[in-house]
Every structure is written in structure tokens, then in C-alpha cells.
Motif scaffolding. Structure first.
Motif, PDB file in Angstrom:
ATOM      1  N   ALA A   1     -22.260  -5.938  18.104  1.00 21.53           N
ATOM      2  CA  ALA A   1     -22.196  -7.405  18.143  1.00 21.53           C
ATOM      3  C   ALA A   1     -21.082  -7.939  19.029  1.00 21.53           C
ATOM      4  CB  ALA A   1     -22.025  -7.959  16.730  1.00 21.53           C
ATOM      5  N   HIS A   2     -20.298  -7.043  19.660  1.00 21.70           N
ATOM      6  CA  HIS A   2     -19.194  -7.513  20.508  1.00 21.70           C
ATOM      7  C   HIS A   2     -18.784  -6.387  21.455  1.00 21.70           C
ATOM      8  CE1 HIS A   2     -15.469 -10.034  21.156  1.00 21.70           C
ATOM      9  NE2 HIS A   2     -15.127  -8.889  21.715  1.00 21.70           N
ATOM     10  N   CYS A   3     -19.218  -6.515  22.712  1.00 20.03           N
ATOM     11  CA  CYS A   3     -18.956  -5.457  23.691  1.00 20.03           C
ATOM     12  C   CYS A   3     -18.726  -6.078  25.061  1.00 20.03           C
ATOM     13  CB  CYS A   3     -20.169  -4.531  23.737  1.00 20.03           C
ATOM     14  SG  CYS A   3     -20.027  -3.204  24.949  1.00 20.03           S
ATOM     15  N   HIS A   4     -17.689  -5.609  25.768  1.00 22.19           N
ATOM     16  CA  HIS A   4     -17.436  -6.078  27.144  1.00 22.19           C
ATOM     17  C   HIS A   4     -18.279  -5.232  28.085  1.00 22.19           C
ATOM     18  CE1 HIS A   4     -14.071  -8.682  25.938  1.00 22.19           C
ATOM     19  NE2 HIS A   4     -14.027  -7.833  24.929  1.00 22.19           N
ATOM     20  N   TYR A   5     -19.564  -5.497  28.011  1.00 19.69           N
ATOM     21  CA  TYR A   5     -20.548  -4.641  28.671  1.00 19.69           C
ATOM     22  C   TYR A   5     -20.400  -4.630  30.194  1.00 19.69           C
ATOM     23  CZ  TYR A   5     -25.039  -2.536  29.784  1.00 19.69           C
ATOM     24  OH  TYR A   5     -26.016  -1.721  30.291  1.00 19.69           O
TER      25      TYR A   5
ATOM     26  N   ALA B   1     -23.212  -8.766  24.745  1.00 21.80           N
ATOM     27  CA  ALA B   1     -22.227  -8.610  25.805  1.00 21.80           C
ATOM     28  C   ALA B   1     -21.381  -9.874  25.936  1.00 21.80           C
ATOM     29  CB  ALA B   1     -22.928  -8.302  27.121  1.00 21.80           C
ATOM     30  N   VAL B   2     -20.097  -9.752  25.621  1.00 22.22           N
ATOM     31  CA  VAL B   2     -19.187 -10.898  25.719  1.00 22.22           C
ATOM     32  C   VAL B   2     -18.532 -10.927  27.107  1.00 22.22           C
ATOM     33  CG1 VAL B   2     -18.673 -10.949  23.243  1.00 22.22           C
ATOM     34  CG2 VAL B   2     -17.219  -9.590  24.768  1.00 22.22           C
ATOM     35  N   SER B   3     -17.945 -12.072  27.445  1.00 18.15           N
ATOM     36  CA  SER B   3     -17.267 -12.229  28.731  1.00 18.15           C
ATOM     37  C   SER B   3     -15.863 -12.769  28.515  1.00 18.15           C
ATOM     38  CB  SER B   3     -18.047 -13.176  29.634  1.00 18.15           C
ATOM     39  OG  SER B   3     -19.370 -12.714  29.797  1.00 18.15           O
TER      40      SER B   3
ATOM     41  N   GLY C   1     -19.098 -16.652  24.048  1.00 25.28           N
ATOM     42  CA  GLY C   1     -18.040 -15.728  23.657  1.00 25.28           C
ATOM     43  C   GLY C   1     -17.684 -14.780  24.783  1.00 25.28           C
ATOM     44  N   GLU C   2     -16.534 -14.328  24.798  1.00 24.83           N
ATOM     45  CA  GLU C   2     -15.538 -14.321  23.734  1.00 24.83           C
ATOM     46  C   GLU C   2     -14.600 -15.506  23.918  1.00 24.83           C
ATOM     47  OE1 GLU C   2     -13.533 -10.538  23.582  1.00 24.83           O
ATOM     48  OE2 GLU C   2     -12.204 -11.165  21.997  1.00 24.83           O
ATOM     49  N   VAL C   3     -14.477 -16.295  22.890  1.00 22.47           N
ATOM     50  CA  VAL C   3     -13.598 -17.458  22.908  1.00 22.47           C
ATOM     51  C   VAL C   3     -12.786 -17.450  21.609  1.00 22.47           C
ATOM     52  CG1 VAL C   3     -15.162 -18.841  24.348  1.00 22.47           C
ATOM     53  CG2 VAL C   3     -15.383 -18.943  21.861  1.00 22.47           C
TER      54      VAL C   3
ATOM     55  N   PHE D   1     -16.672 -13.608  13.548  1.00 19.35           N
ATOM     56  CA  PHE D   1     -15.244 -13.320  13.707  1.00 19.35           C
ATOM     57  C   PHE D   1     -15.131 -11.847  14.048  1.00 19.35           C
ATOM     58  CE2 PHE D   1     -15.040 -17.198  11.353  1.00 19.35           C
ATOM     59  CZ  PHE D   1     -13.871 -17.795  11.791  1.00 19.35           C
ATOM     60  N   HIS D   2     -14.764 -11.609  15.315  1.00 16.70           N
ATOM     61  CA  HIS D   2     -14.797 -10.238  15.805  1.00 16.70           C
ATOM     62  C   HIS D   2     -13.550  -9.460  15.365  1.00 16.70           C
ATOM     63  CE1 HIS D   2     -13.049  -7.881  19.142  1.00 16.70           C
ATOM     64  NE2 HIS D   2     -12.393  -8.953  19.500  1.00 16.70           N
ATOM     65  N   TRP D   3     -13.768  -8.174  15.030  1.00 14.44           N
ATOM     66  CA  TRP D   3     -12.693  -7.233  14.616  1.00 14.44           C
ATOM     67  C   TRP D   3     -11.824  -7.911  13.556  1.00 14.44           C
ATOM     68  CZ3 TRP D   3     -10.441  -3.625  18.916  1.00 14.44           C
ATOM     69  CH2 TRP D   3      -9.693  -2.605  18.343  1.00 14.44           C
TER      70      TRP D   3
ATOM     71  N   SER E   1     -18.264  -2.573  18.943  1.00 13.35           N
ATOM     72  CA  SER E   1     -17.413  -1.542  19.557  1.00 13.35           C
ATOM     73  C   SER E   1     -16.195  -2.137  20.258  1.00 13.35           C
ATOM     74  CB  SER E   1     -18.216  -0.732  20.570  1.00 13.35           C
ATOM     75  OG  SER E   1     -18.583  -1.541  21.675  1.00 13.35           O
ATOM     76  N   ASP E   2     -16.272  -3.428  20.665  1.00  7.97           N
ATOM     77  CA  ASP E   2     -15.317  -3.997  21.628  1.00  7.97           C
ATOM     78  C   ASP E   2     -15.285  -3.100  22.867  1.00  7.97           C
ATOM     79  OD1 ASP E   2     -13.760  -6.102  22.449  1.00  7.97           O
ATOM     80  OD2 ASP E   2     -11.960  -5.513  21.380  1.00  7.97           O
ATOM     81  N   GLY E   3     -16.409  -2.472  23.155  1.00 10.67           N
ATOM     82  CA  GLY E   3     -16.540  -1.545  24.276  1.00 10.67           C
ATOM     83  C   GLY E   3     -16.112  -2.169  25.596  1.00 10.67           C
TER      84      GLY E   3
HETATM   85 ZN   LIG Z   1     -13.326  -8.358  22.911  1.00 13.27          ZN
END
Ligand SMILES: [Zn+2]
Length: 231
Positions: free
Chosen positions: A9-13, A27-29, A76-78, A135-137, A183-185
Motif C-alpha cells: 500500500a506504500h511503495c516508491h516504485y 506507487a507513491v511520489s 500521496g505521499e503527503v 497512515f503509512h508505517w 514496503s516503503d520500497g
Molecule cells: Zn514513503
């Protein structure tokens, strides 16, 4: 291609750009350039988010990213970061309020970073009338979890739960119906590049913490992810 089994649900792809078979990835930016790139990577298994991360607020203008929101699957990511961001709180707050308003108007999910700012970020969202948020991580206060659940929002669990005690403690307390994996990959943490493929190893521990079997856990995570992103 295997059917999806894991949800990120949250990855810097845009920092990874590999194919991950069996994964659905949000994929967040971080800023306008990564937002543009993320939009170009959109596919059946890649949902595209656009935004300005609180760490970038001091050097980014709202206009460009704002014009991309309509093309994105989510925002997101904001958010707000009272520990590491260079921008003062007030400027961060202006940006985050702007994106919360956008999320409210468009009905799109908002993917939130709120380090040391959990309660403030929650208040911005509810005041703006945001319906869907992650709410990520999440490593925020335990007593905010019931408010997050009450508002219909979600938290994500990061693979760092295997060693990060604070994260583990809040996840133990969180109701299963607000939990999604991430993953916050594409982000490096403690010298290791995070990737979606870190997620499967967390499932047994998470299942144990929540007192369900792994198949049941994967089913609930899939359902939560689909509700959050309206798939
Ligand atoms: Zn992130």
C-alpha cells in the motif's frame, strides 16, 4: 503472471521500476518529477499516487502536482513531519491542508506520512472531510487507533516490524480491519534498500501477532486494500 497474493500500500516504485509478479503496488511520489514518472508507470498492478512529501515541501511548488491529481489513482505521499522536514510546520500544514482538500473533493484516497505529527495529521483529514486515508508505517499513539478506525481510515505495517519495537507494539494493538501491508520500497532504511518482496516474510509474524492464520490474514489485507483504494 500469478494472481496477486501480496498488497503493497506504500511503495516508491519509480525508484525500483521492476516487475513484481504476484503483487499489487500503490506507487507513491515525493515531488513533481517523481509524480510525473509514477503516472507513466501506471498499470493493472501499479496504482499511481502523486504528491509532495513533507521533506520536499521547502523546495516544491504546489501547482504542478496539483494539476496531476485528476490523472492519479490516489494522492500521496503527503503529510506532516515534525522530526526531519526542513519546511516550517506552518508551510507543511498549508501543503497538507491543500492535499486533504483535494482528497475530499475528488474522493481519492490520501496516503499520509505523519512522523511525530500523527494527531495533527488526523485532525487535518477529518476537518477536510476526507473519507479514505492511509497512515503509512504507523508508529503513532495507541489511543489514536480507535479514531483512525472510527473515521474509516487505515494504517500500514512495514517489514521493519521484525525489529522496530515501537511499530510492533502499536500493530499489536491495532484492529485487524484497519491493517494493510506496505514496503516503503525504493527507500533505503538502515543501509538496506526496501522492496515489495520484503512483505511475504512479515506475514507469519503478523498472523501470529493478530491471532489468525496466514491465509485468513492475506484475505483480510486484500479486502482492506481493495476497500481503501476502491478496487
Ligand atoms: Zn514513503
Amino acid at each position: 503472471m500469478n494472481p496477486p497474493r501480496y498488497y503493497d500500500a506504500h511503495c516508491h516504485y519509480s525508484n525500483l521500476k521492476k516487475h513484481y509478479d504476484g503483487f499489487v503496488i500503490a506507487a507513491v511520489s515525493m515531488d513533481s518529477s517523481s509524480s510525473l514518472e509514477t503516472l507513466s508507470l501506471r498499470s493493472e498492478s501499479i496504482l499511481a499516487g502523486v504528491g509532495i512529501h513533507p521533506w520536499k515541501v521547502h523546495e516544491e511548488k504546489l501547482e504542478l502536482v496539483s494539476s496531476m491529481v485528476d490523472k492519479a489513482d490516489f494522492i500521496g505521499e503527503v503529510g506532516l513531519d515534525y522530526r526531519f522536514a526542513k519546511a516550517p510546520k506552518e508551510l507543511q500544514s498549508n501543503y497538507f491542508n491543500f492535499f486533504a482538500q483535494k482528497a475530499s473533493e475528488t474522493g481519492k484516497l490520501i496516503n499520509v506520512h505523519a512522523l511525530d505529527a500523527w494527531r495533527d495529521a488526523f485532525n487535518v483529514l477529518t476537518r477536510a472531510g476526507v473519507k479514505r486515508a492511509i497512515f503509512h508505517w504507523y508508529s503513532g499513539p495507541e489511543d489514536l487507533l480507535k479514531d483512525i478506525q472510527g473515521a474509516g481510515y487505515y494504517i500500514t505495517v512495514n517489514p521493519s516490524i521484525t525489529f522496530q519495537q515501537k511499530h510492533k507494539r502499536v500493530v499489536e494493538k491495532a484492529p485487524l480491519d484497519i491493517i494493510i501491508t506496505e514496503s516503503d520500497g525504493g527507500y533505503e532504511y538502515r543501509g538496506k534498500l526496501l522492496e515489495p518482496t520484503d512483505i511475504p516474510a512479515v506475514i507469519p509474524l503478523l498472523a501470529k501477532l493478530k491471532g489468525v492464520n496466514e491465509d485468513e490474514l492475506l484475505r483480510v489485507i486484500e479486502s482492506n486494500f481493495k476497500k481503501a483504494y476502491q478496487l
